[in-house]
Design a protein around this motif. Structure first.
Motif, mmCIF file in Angstrom:
data_model
loop_
_atom_site.group_PDB
_atom_site.id
_atom_site.type_symbol
_atom_site.label_atom_id
_atom_site.label_comp_id
_atom_site.label_asym_id
_atom_site.label_seq_id
_atom_site.Cartn_x
_atom_site.Cartn_y
_atom_site.Cartn_z
ATOM 1 N N ASP A 165 0.809 -1.218 0.000
ATOM 2 C CA ASP A 165 0.000 0.000 0.000
ATOM 3 C C ASP A 165 0.841 1.267 0.000
ATOM 4 O O ASP A 165 0.316 2.356 -0.249
ATOM 5 N N ASP A 166 2.131 1.142 0.294
ATOM 6 C CA ASP A 166 3.054 2.271 0.187
ATOM 7 C C ASP A 166 4.077 1.943 -0.898
ATOM 8 O O ASP A 166 5.126 1.348 -0.623
ATOM 9 N N PRO A 167 3.803 2.315 -2.147
ATOM 10 C CA PRO A 167 4.706 1.938 -3.244
ATOM 11 C C PRO A 167 6.104 2.503 -3.090
ATOM 12 O O PRO A 167 7.053 1.971 -3.674
ATOM 13 N N GLY A 168 6.227 3.575 -2.306
ATOM 14 C CA GLY A 168 7.558 4.145 -2.117
ATOM 15 C C GLY A 168 8.530 3.157 -1.523
ATOM 16 O O GLY A 168 9.740 3.211 -1.791
ATOM 17 N N ILE A 169 8.027 2.227 -0.700
ATOM 18 C CA ILE A 169 8.893 1.210 -0.108
ATOM 19 C C ILE A 169 9.518 0.345 -1.199
ATOM 20 O O ILE A 169 10.702 0.004 -1.148
ATOM 21 N N LEU A 170 8.734 -0.019 -2.198
ATOM 22 C CA LEU A 170 9.242 -0.846 -3.297
ATOM 23 C C LEU A 170 10.242 -0.081 -4.151
ATOM 24 O O LEU A 170 11.291 -0.610 -4.546
ATOM 25 N N ASP A 172 11.949 2.837 -3.443
ATOM 26 C CA ASP A 172 13.156 3.369 -2.798
ATOM 27 C C ASP A 172 14.263 2.325 -2.718
ATOM 28 O O ASP A 172 15.446 2.651 -2.840
ATOM 29 N N GLY A 173 13.896 1.077 -2.506
ATOM 30 C CA GLY A 173 14.921 0.044 -2.404
ATOM 31 C C GLY A 173 15.196 -0.678 -3.705
ATOM 32 O O GLY A 173 16.040 -1.581 -3.755
ATOM 33 N N GLY A 174 14.490 -0.292 -4.774
ATOM 34 C CA GLY A 174 14.677 -0.981 -6.054
ATOM 35 C C GLY A 174 14.177 -2.415 -6.033
ATOM 36 O O GLY A 174 14.691 -3.274 -6.758
ATOM 37 N N TRP A 175 13.153 -2.675 -5.214
ATOM 38 C CA TRP A 175 12.685 -4.055 -5.054
ATOM 39 C C TRP A 175 11.795 -4.522 -6.208
ATOM 40 O O TRP A 175 11.691 -5.727 -6.445
ATOM 41 N N LEU A 176 11.144 -3.609 -6.907
ATOM 42 C CA LEU A 176 10.205 -3.999 -7.966
ATOM 43 C C LEU A 176 10.902 -3.944 -9.316
ATOM 44 O O LEU A 176 11.244 -2.863 -9.808
ATOM 45 N N ARG A 177 11.114 -5.112 -9.910
ATOM 46 C CA ARG A 177 11.783 -5.217 -11.213
ATOM 47 C C ARG A 177 11.084 -6.296 -12.029
ATOM 48 O O ARG A 177 10.129 -6.920 -11.576
ATOM 49 N N THR A 178 11.561 -6.494 -13.218
ATOM 50 C CA THR A 178 11.044 -7.572 -14.067
ATOM 51 C C THR A 178 12.158 -8.556 -14.376
ATOM 52 O O THR A 178 13.343 -8.241 -14.252
ATOM 53 N N GLY A 182 10.268 -14.850 -14.722
ATOM 54 C CA GLY A 182 9.064 -14.898 -13.901
ATOM 55 C C GLY A 182 8.124 -13.732 -14.101
ATOM 56 O O GLY A 182 8.351 -12.823 -14.905
ATOM 57 N N THR A 183 7.045 -13.780 -13.325
ATOM 58 C CA THR A 183 5.979 -12.769 -13.350
ATOM 59 C C THR A 183 5.778 -12.245 -11.934
ATOM 60 O O THR A 183 5.795 -13.015 -10.969
ATOM 61 N N VAL A 184 5.586 -10.933 -11.816
ATOM 62 C CA VAL A 184 5.368 -10.290 -10.527
ATOM 63 C C VAL A 184 3.922 -9.802 -10.454
ATOM 64 O O VAL A 184 3.417 -9.183 -11.388
ATOM 65 N N VAL A 185 3.267 -10.076 -9.333
ATOM 66 C CA VAL A 185 1.926 -9.552 -9.055
ATOM 67 C C VAL A 185 1.995 -8.751 -7.755
ATOM 68 O O VAL A 185 2.529 -9.232 -6.757
ATOM 69 N N VAL A 186 1.473 -7.538 -7.800
ATOM 70 C CA VAL A 186 1.455 -6.654 -6.639
ATOM 71 C C VAL A 186 -0.001 -6.415 -6.246
ATOM 72 O O VAL A 186 -0.843 -6.161 -7.096
ATOM 73 N N THR A 187 -0.313 -6.510 -4.951
ATOM 74 C CA THR A 187 -1.630 -6.090 -4.465
ATOM 75 C C THR A 187 -1.456 -4.808 -3.671
ATOM 76 O O THR A 187 -0.538 -4.698 -2.854
ATOM 77 N N THR A 188 -2.324 -3.829 -3.919
ATOM 78 C CA THR A 188 -2.154 -2.514 -3.309
ATOM 79 C C THR A 188 -3.463 -1.754 -3.311
ATOM 80 O O THR A 188 -4.359 -2.021 -4.117
ATOM 81 N N ARG A 189 -3.572 -0.803 -2.415
ATOM 82 C CA ARG A 189 -4.686 0.150 -2.443
ATOM 83 C C ARG A 189 -4.308 1.406 -3.216
ATOM 84 O O ARG A 189 -5.155 2.257 -3.456
ATOM 85 N N GLN A 190 -3.036 1.530 -3.556
ATOM 86 C CA GLN A 190 -2.529 2.731 -4.210
ATOM 87 C C GLN A 190 -2.836 2.652 -5.711
ATOM 88 O O GLN A 190 -2.268 1.854 -6.441
ATOM 89 N N ALA A 191 -3.757 3.522 -6.154
ATOM 90 C CA ALA A 191 -4.254 3.431 -7.521
ATOM 91 C C ALA A 191 -3.533 4.351 -8.497
ATOM 92 O O ALA A 191 -3.778 4.271 -9.704
ATOM 93 N N THR A 192 -2.653 5.228 -8.029
ATOM 94 C CA THR A 192 -2.038 6.210 -8.913
ATOM 95 C C THR A 192 -1.098 5.531 -9.904
ATOM 96 O O THR A 192 -0.161 4.831 -9.512
ATOM 97 N N ALA A 193 -1.313 5.775 -11.189
ATOM 98 C CA ALA A 193 -0.581 5.052 -12.231
ATOM 99 C C ALA A 193 0.912 5.353 -12.221
ATOM 100 O O ALA A 193 1.723 4.503 -12.606
ATOM 101 N N HIS A 194 1.305 6.583 -11.784
ATOM 102 C CA HIS A 194 2.728 6.932 -11.890
ATOM 103 C C HIS A 194 3.605 6.072 -10.977
ATOM 104 O O HIS A 194 4.824 6.016 -11.150
ATOM 105 N N TRP A 195 3.008 5.416 -9.972
ATOM 106 C CA TRP A 195 3.793 4.519 -9.124
ATOM 107 C C TRP A 195 4.130 3.209 -9.832
ATOM 108 O O TRP A 195 5.006 2.472 -9.380
ATOM 109 N N TRP A 196 3.425 2.912 -10.912
ATOM 110 C CA TRP A 196 3.566 1.595 -11.520
ATOM 111 C C TRP A 196 3.919 1.694 -13.004
ATOM 112 O O TRP A 196 3.199 1.177 -13.860
ATOM 113 N N PRO A 197 5.016 2.361 -13.353
ATOM 114 C CA PRO A 197 5.381 2.494 -14.773
ATOM 115 C C PRO A 197 5.671 1.127 -15.398
ATOM 116 O O PRO A 197 6.384 0.302 -14.821
#
Length: 709
Positions: A165-170, A172-178, A182-197
């Motif tokens: 729910d806090d995309p900044g955590i992902l 800031d540490g560079g944790w979200l990559r491709t 494999g395939t990554v699935v994220v569940t979140t309440r944060q709907a703002t598109a700019h967090w998920w380029p």
């Protein structure tokens, strides 16, 4: 003892040295320096018995874990409790059981859990103890280590980052990559598109009615019918979390099990139960995580907003909790402010925060609206502090009054009026439960009166009756019987009953209201005179014409004394008397009355048109169709131009015009108008309304006469 003592301690040991005797007691508590999750191979979510709806989303996600597919990030976003984790869990089981993938599940709700979980993923994929120690101590980049081993995995994988729910955590540490592996699935309440380029966003909402009912029945199959389940699902807003809690509660009862119908009655306040407390009694069926409690799950998002410098979002949500879950016109929030806690300049950013965290959503349509889930609103309202309630109710009423017209004209209304009806009724219910002071209650009552008046003048008598009836029922426990606003609302109910053909009910209401007005306000009070005038309508339609005319005459005489002879209210009463009176002098004064209206208001004003129609009706009734026709045509053209052919007063005018034409021998045109009249009244009032039946009788009479001739 003499000589030098050399000593060395290992691990958690300590060395003590003293020149004298010492007594030392030391307690050792041994725990590992680092603790990770028990497993990353099992989902932390709960797989529902059957995953209802979500067909399109699951098809897309299943395709993302097919053999050879990689380099994808899929973000499941939506309101807390909408089932994001359940969808991810269902995909996890599909990927591991059927798609031949390794499943990895990490709690991403906070930096510590995310870091521990991702390093556990690295360990699972082959990272050595030394590499992990270096990452934990900060000697090497932790995220680089994890993705190094994910990229080199000997098995294709699915990685779920749950509750991010806090995309900044992902980020800031560079944790979200491709990764191609494999395939990554994220569940979140944060709907703002700019967090998920670069990610594919899949929004989850509430369930369709049928699926929501089935979800309840999956958990409590013996508690009632599918219809009962659908009704309870509607009351729960079809939110998956609420459905799960309700179904779990019903399924676990032993001594005296409730049916779904029993549960629904208690949700509506039966037995004095708080609806949110009742819903949360099912939490033991799915575990005690605070995310599974409606009273707590959304507070997590509000806490996060406050941490980011947006405490105003909490206050804005409490304002929204004064209203209902129906679409709320965004323009209502113009000028919203709650003093220092929510300055007007901060409303926009507070709303953006709520939208970003899926606590509310925008809806498309003719009017731009905001929609917030009902269970969320109820859970927020029940935690609102007593000293905040007065201000919130007053602000909510003020914002509604700024949109609602004080004196709506006849005809089509601003579409926001209809949209505000459920919100004003919800505000009334909130006002009743919060027990605020009379000025705030009266402000909300004024909102209800304006909506009922606008609906009535739009010709929507059923809506006017619904709003007015519900409002008077709620206000009867908050305002004295002689309160002017309550009297005016009851007058609106009486008018609506009359227009809907329920003459006996209308008369009974007006008779009681006349007693109240005379006792509390006096015989010449404006509300007393208005009640006299409107009581005449059902009395006359029930066949007691002389009694009705006497009531109208009393209203005319009183209004002349109070307002003068050319006041709009007086002119309307004089016109009504002219229409119904059998006295030649009052009929003879009709042209002068029409002239007064034209002089005071102009040719096309609704009061002028009403006077013309009433004079045409009276002249026709007295056997003067030739004199009636010019007034009937003038009024009809004006009403048709202003309000359209299906507006009730236009239909009434068409009736008078048709009868006048028939008496003048213009039978073809008379029948044309009569046919249109029957169709219009059937469409607007219904086939069984008394006025529809009268129109049908006249049409049949005309046709029979034509056939005989």
């Amino acid at each position: 003892m003499s000589g030098r003592n050399d000593a060395r301690a290992d691990g958690q040991g300590r060395v003590y040295q003293a020149s004298g005797d010492q007594h030392i007691t030391e307690h050792h508590h041994h725990a590992p320096e680092w603790s990770g999750p028990d497993s990353v191979r099992r989902p932390a979510g709960r797989l529902p018995l059957v995953l209802r709806d979500r067909v399109g989303e699951m098809d897309r996600l299943r395709a993302a874990v097919e053999p050879g597919v990689g380099n994808g990030v899929y973000v499941l976003h939506g309101l807390g409790g909408c089932g994001k984790t359940a969808v991810a869990c269902a995909l996890f089981h599909h990927a591991t059981d059927q798609a031949g993938r390794l499943g990895l599940w990490v709690n991403a709700s906070d930096p510590t859990s995310l870091r521990a979980g991702m390093l556990a993923v690295a360990a699972d994929r082959g990272a050595t103890d030394g590499e992990l120690m270096g990452a934990r101590s900060g000697l090497r980049p932790a995220a680089d280590l994890v993705w190094h081993y994910l990229d080199r995995s000997d098995q294709p994988w699915l990685l779920v980052l749950d509750n991010a729910d806090d995309p900044g955590i992902l980020h800031d540490g560079g944790w979200l990559r491709t990764s191609p592996v494999g395939t990554v699935v994220v569940t979140t309440r944060q709907a703002t598109a700019h967090w998920w380029p670069g990610a594919e966003l899949l929004q989850l909402g509430v369930l369709p009615r049928e699926d929501a009912a089935l979800a309840l029945r999956d958990l409590a199959p013996h508690a009632g019918s599918i219809e009962d389940a659908a009704e309870v699902a509607d009351r729960l807003g079809r939110l998956p979390l609420a459905l799960t809690l309700a179904g779990g509660f019903l399924a676990r009862q032993v001594i005296d099990p409730w049916s779904l119908a029993d549960y629904g009655r208690r949700l509506d306040g039966g037995a004095g139960l708080d609806p949110i407390e009742l819903i949360e009694q099912g939490a033991t069926a799915i575990g005690g995580d605070s995310r599974h409690l409606p009273s707590r799950t959304w507070q997590l998002s509000l806490d996060a907003l406050a941490t980011k410098g947006l405490p105003e979002a909490d206050h804005l949500l409490r304002l929204l909790a004064c209203w209902s879950s129906a679409p709320l016109p965004l323009s209502v929030l113009r000028g919203a402010e709650l003093g220092p806690t929510l300055p007007a300049s901060h409303v926009e950013t507070a709303l953006r925060g709520l939208l970003d965290h899926s606590l509310t959503e925008l809806t498309s349509g003719e009017v731009r609206c905001l929609r917030t889930h009902g269970v969320l609103l109820d859970s927020v309202a029940r935690t609102t502090l007593i000293d905040q309630r007065e201000q919130l109710v007053a602000a909510a009423a003020r914002l509604c009054l700024a949109v609602l017209p004080e004196k709506p004209d006849r005809g089509i209304q601003d579409p926001r009026v209809d949209l505000l009806a459920p919100h004003v009724l919800a505000l009334l219910r909130r006002t009743a439960s919060w027990r605020v002071c009379q000025p705030a209650v009266e402000a909300v009552a004024e909102c209800a009166l304006r909506i009922a008046t606008a609906s009535h003048r739009a010709g929507d008598y059923a809506s006017a009756l619904s709003v007015g009836g519900n409002a008077t029922e709620l206000l009867s426990s908050m305002l004295d019987e002689g309160n002017v606003l309550l009297i005016r609302l009851r007058q609106r109910v009486g008018r609506a009953l009359f227009r809907l053909g329920r003459f006996e009910e209308s008369e009974a209401l007006y008779l009681r209201l006349l007693e109240v007005c005379e006792e509390t306000l006096g015989p010449d009070a404006p509300e007393t005179l208005a009640t006299c005038l409107k009581l005449a309508s059902p009395v006359i339609n029930l066949g007691r014409g002389q009694e009705g005319v006497a009531l109208i005459r009393r209203a005319v005489e009183g209004r002349v004394r109070v307002f003068g002879s050319t006041h709009p209210l007086t002119l309307l009463a004089r016109s009504a008397l002219m229409e119904q009176s059998t006295q030649a002098s009052e009929l003879a004064a009709g042209p002068a009355l029409v002239a007064d209206c034209r002089r005071e208001f102009g040719e096309g004003h609704s009061i002028t048109l009403i006077a013309e129609l009433d004079l045409a009706f009276a002249l026709h009734h007295e056997g003067q169709p030739a004199e009636a026709l010019p007034y009937a045509r003038s009024a009809f053209e004006g009403f048709l131009r202003r309000f359209g052919s299906d507006y009730p007063i236009t239909l009434n005018n068409r009736s008078t015009l048709s009868k006048t034409l028939w008496d003048l021998g213009q039978h073809t045109e008379a029948i044309e108008h009569a046919e249109i009249l029957v169709e219009g009244r059937t469409r607007v009032l219904g086939p069984n309304h008394p006025w529809t039946l009268i129109a049908q009788q006249f049409l049949e009479k005309y046709r029979d006469s034509q056939r005989e001739s």
